[in-house]
Write a protein that holds these residues in place. Structure first.
Motif, PDB file in Angstrom:
ATOM      1  N   ALA A  16       0.812  -1.226   0.000  1.00  0.00           N
ATOM      2  CA  ALA A  16       0.000   0.000   0.000  1.00  0.00           C
ATOM      3  C   ALA A  16       0.844   1.276   0.000  1.00  0.00           C
ATOM      4  CB  ALA A  16      -0.980  -0.009   1.170  1.00  0.00           C
ATOM      5  N   PRO A  17       1.909   1.390   0.816  1.00  0.00           N
ATOM      6  CA  PRO A  17       2.702   2.622   0.768  1.00  0.00           C
ATOM      7  C   PRO A  17       3.334   2.882  -0.600  1.00  0.00           C
ATOM      8  CG  PRO A  17       3.133   1.465   2.816  1.00  0.00           C
ATOM      9  CD  PRO A  17       2.319   0.537   1.948  1.00  0.00           C
ATOM     10  N   ALA A  18       3.833   1.845  -1.257  1.00  0.00           N
ATOM     11  CA  ALA A  18       4.434   2.024  -2.585  1.00  0.00           C
ATOM     12  C   ALA A  18       3.387   2.444  -3.605  1.00  0.00           C
ATOM     13  CB  ALA A  18       5.133   0.742  -3.030  1.00  0.00           C
ATOM     14  N   GLN A  34      -4.608   7.072   6.615  1.00  0.00           N
ATOM     15  CA  GLN A  34      -4.009   5.740   6.591  1.00  0.00           C
ATOM     16  C   GLN A  34      -3.998   5.170   7.990  1.00  0.00           C
ATOM     17  OE1 GLN A  34       0.242   5.433   5.684  1.00  0.00           O
ATOM     18  NE2 GLN A  34       0.353   7.655   5.807  1.00  0.00           N
ATOM     19  N   GLY A  35      -4.040   3.853   8.065  1.00  0.00           N
ATOM     20  CA  GLY A  35      -4.034   3.228   9.372  1.00  0.00           C
ATOM     21  C   GLY A  35      -4.333   1.748   9.310  1.00  0.00           C
ATOM     22  N   PRO A  36      -4.467   1.147  10.499  1.00  0.00           N
ATOM     23  CA  PRO A  36      -4.732  -0.278  10.570  1.00  0.00           C
ATOM     24  C   PRO A  36      -6.081  -0.624   9.957  1.00  0.00           C
ATOM     25  CG  PRO A  36      -4.600   0.702  12.778  1.00  0.00           C
ATOM     26  CD  PRO A  36      -4.373   1.788  11.798  1.00  0.00           C
ATOM     27  N   ALA A  37      -6.139  -1.837   9.392  1.00  0.00           N
ATOM     28  CA  ALA A  37      -7.372  -2.304   8.754  1.00  0.00           C
ATOM     29  C   ALA A  37      -7.655  -3.737   9.198  1.00  0.00           C
ATOM     30  CB  ALA A  37      -7.218  -2.218   7.239  1.00  0.00           C
ATOM     31  N   GLN A  38      -8.672  -4.293   8.650  1.00  0.00           N
ATOM     32  CA  GLN A  38      -9.146  -5.616   9.052  1.00  0.00           C
ATOM     33  C   GLN A  38      -8.046  -6.672   9.069  1.00  0.00           C
ATOM     34  OE1 GLN A  38     -12.177  -6.799   6.296  1.00  0.00           O
ATOM     35  NE2 GLN A  38     -10.776  -6.944   4.583  1.00  0.00           N
ATOM     36  N   SER A  43      -4.485   0.076   5.459  1.00  0.00           N
ATOM     37  CA  SER A  43      -5.194   0.771   4.383  1.00  0.00           C
ATOM     38  C   SER A  43      -4.700   2.198   4.262  1.00  0.00           C
ATOM     39  CB  SER A  43      -6.701   0.811   4.642  1.00  0.00           C
ATOM     40  OG  SER A  43      -7.276  -0.438   4.411  1.00  0.00           O
ATOM     41  N   ILE A  44      -4.694   2.689   3.038  1.00  0.00           N
ATOM     42  CA  ILE A  44      -4.363   4.081   2.756  1.00  0.00           C
ATOM     43  C   ILE A  44      -5.418   4.612   1.794  1.00  0.00           C
ATOM     44  CG2 ILE A  44      -2.647   5.699   1.870  1.00  0.00           C
ATOM     45  CD1 ILE A  44      -0.479   3.641   2.490  1.00  0.00           C
ATOM     46  N   HIS A  45      -5.978   5.766   2.109  1.00  0.00           N
ATOM     47  CA  HIS A  45      -6.942   6.437   1.243  1.00  0.00           C
ATOM     48  C   HIS A  45      -6.200   7.525   0.474  1.00  0.00           C
ATOM     49  CE1 HIS A  45     -10.501   5.297   4.090  1.00  0.00           C
ATOM     50  NE2 HIS A  45      -9.832   4.245   3.649  1.00  0.00           N
ATOM     51  N   VAL A  46      -6.147   7.383  -0.847  1.00  0.00           N
ATOM     52  CA  VAL A  46      -5.386   8.284  -1.713  1.00  0.00           C
ATOM     53  C   VAL A  46      -6.330   8.912  -2.720  1.00  0.00           C
ATOM     54  CG1 VAL A  46      -3.461   8.450  -3.343  1.00  0.00           C
ATOM     55  CG2 VAL A  46      -3.383   6.760  -1.514  1.00  0.00           C
ATOM     56  N   GLY A  47      -6.324  10.249  -2.816  1.00  0.00           N
ATOM     57  CA  GLY A  47      -7.177  10.892  -3.804  1.00  0.00           C
ATOM     58  C   GLY A  47      -7.303  12.374  -3.584  1.00  0.00           C
ATOM     59  N   THR A  48      -8.507  12.877  -3.853  1.00  0.00           N
ATOM     60  CA  THR A  48      -8.814  14.295  -3.728  1.00  0.00           C
ATOM     61  C   THR A  48      -9.735  14.490  -2.535  1.00  0.00           C
ATOM     62  OG1 THR A  48     -10.797  14.179  -5.100  1.00  0.00           O
ATOM     63  CG2 THR A  48      -8.695  14.501  -6.259  1.00  0.00           C
ATOM     64  N   ASP A  49     -10.179  15.711  -2.334  1.00  0.00           N
ATOM     65  CA  ASP A  49     -11.127  15.976  -1.254  1.00  0.00           C
ATOM     66  C   ASP A  49     -12.479  15.313  -1.518  1.00  0.00           C
ATOM     67  OD1 ASP A  49      -9.289  17.494   0.152  1.00  0.00           O
ATOM     68  OD2 ASP A  49      -9.952  19.382  -0.724  1.00  0.00           O
ATOM     69  N   ASP A  50     -12.790  15.025  -2.784  1.00  0.00           N
ATOM     70  CA  ASP A  50     -14.099  14.511  -3.153  1.00  0.00           C
ATOM     71  C   ASP A  50     -14.173  12.999  -3.334  1.00  0.00           C
ATOM     72  OD1 ASP A  50     -15.178  17.133  -3.234  1.00  0.00           O
ATOM     73  OD2 ASP A  50     -14.330  17.399  -5.236  1.00  0.00           O
ATOM     74  N   ALA A  51     -13.070  12.367  -3.736  1.00  0.00           N
ATOM     75  CA  ALA A  51     -13.088  10.928  -4.021  1.00  0.00           C
ATOM     76  C   ALA A  51     -11.686  10.358  -3.830  1.00  0.00           C
ATOM     77  CB  ALA A  51     -13.563  10.684  -5.448  1.00  0.00           C
ATOM     78  N   ALA A  54      -9.166   3.517  -1.966  1.00  0.00           N
ATOM     79  CA  ALA A  54      -8.777   2.902  -0.700  1.00  0.00           C
ATOM     80  C   ALA A  54      -7.930   1.689  -1.063  1.00  0.00           C
ATOM     81  CB  ALA A  54     -10.003   2.493   0.100  1.00  0.00           C
ATOM     82  N   ILE A  55      -6.644   1.764  -0.782  1.00  0.00           N
ATOM     83  CA  ILE A  55      -5.757   0.659  -1.123  1.00  0.00           C
ATOM     84  C   ILE A  55      -5.410  -0.091   0.153  1.00  0.00           C
ATOM     85  CG2 ILE A  55      -4.917   1.528  -3.318  1.00  0.00           C
ATOM     86  CD1 ILE A  55      -2.655   2.854  -1.909  1.00  0.00           C
ATOM     87  N   PHE A  56      -5.590  -1.379   0.104  1.00  0.00           N
ATOM     88  CA  PHE A  56      -5.504  -2.239   1.275  1.00  0.00           C
ATOM     89  C   PHE A  56      -4.436  -3.303   1.054  1.00  0.00           C
ATOM     90  CE2 PHE A  56      -7.040  -6.396   2.960  1.00  0.00           C
ATOM     91  CZ  PHE A  56      -6.820  -6.157   4.305  1.00  0.00           C
ATOM     92  N   THR A  57      -3.546  -3.453   2.029  1.00  0.00           N
ATOM     93  CA  THR A  57      -2.588  -4.550   2.029  1.00  0.00           C
ATOM     94  C   THR A  57      -2.877  -5.419   3.243  1.00  0.00           C
ATOM     95  OG1 THR A  57      -0.883  -3.239   0.915  1.00  0.00           O
ATOM     96  CG2 THR A  57      -0.143  -5.183   2.122  1.00  0.00           C
ATOM     97  N   PRO A  58      -3.255  -6.680   3.011  1.00  0.00           N
ATOM     98  CA  PRO A  58      -3.517  -7.572   4.134  1.00  0.00           C
ATOM     99  C   PRO A  58      -2.220  -8.021   4.809  1.00  0.00           C
ATOM    100  CG  PRO A  58      -3.758  -8.746   2.068  1.00  0.00           C
ATOM    101  CD  PRO A  58      -3.465  -7.317   1.720  1.00  0.00           C
TER     102      PRO A  58
END
Length: 127
Positions: A16-18, A34-38, A43-51, A54-58
């Motif tokens: 996810a960071p890469a 960004q933070g811990p996920a399931q 998970s890291i949320h990457v984008g704009t203010d509107d959309a 969500a990229i997730f690495t298990p």
């Protein structure tokens, strides 16, 4: 009818960071959260203010089983609009991705590329 907007799409990546780093570099986006996920993932949320994406690495991942565009429920590609298609394509090439399926059509121009996770991106400009 109430108005609706697409807020995010969530998908799994190996690192996810890469992935967040190149998404920010290429598209001028920011990390919104960004933070811990399931199950011990990240998970890291990457984008704009509107959309955002969500990229997730298990914690433990499995390799993708190939591209199965005819499989119901499969993600076929992520479409991203840009104002300068040529500049974005140059950035994509510098990162080592191979653009393909270029087209100039009404109402815009486009190309595709696959990232290191096997995710297909369509980059389109309507300018």
């Amino acid at each position: 009818m109430a108005q609706s907007n697409l807020e995010h799409v969530n998908f799994t990546v190996a690192d996810a960071p890469a992935t967040a780093r190149w998404l920010c570099d290429v598209f001028g986006w920011k990390i919104r959260w960004q933070g811990p996920a399931q199950n011990g993932g990240h998970s890291i949320h990457v984008g704009t203010d509107d959309a955002y994406l969500a990229i997730f690495t298990p914690r433990a991942s499995r390799e993708r089983g190939g591209t199965e565009k005819d499989r119901v429920g499969n993600l076929n590609h992520v479409g991203i609009t840009v104002s300068d298609l040529d500049a974005v394509e140059a950035k994509i090439k510098v990162l080592g991705y191979k653009p393909y399926n270029h087209d100039d059509y009404e109402p815009g121009r486009r190309f595709y590329f696959d990232d290191e996770n096997g995710i297909e991106f369509e980059v389109v400009s309507y300018d």
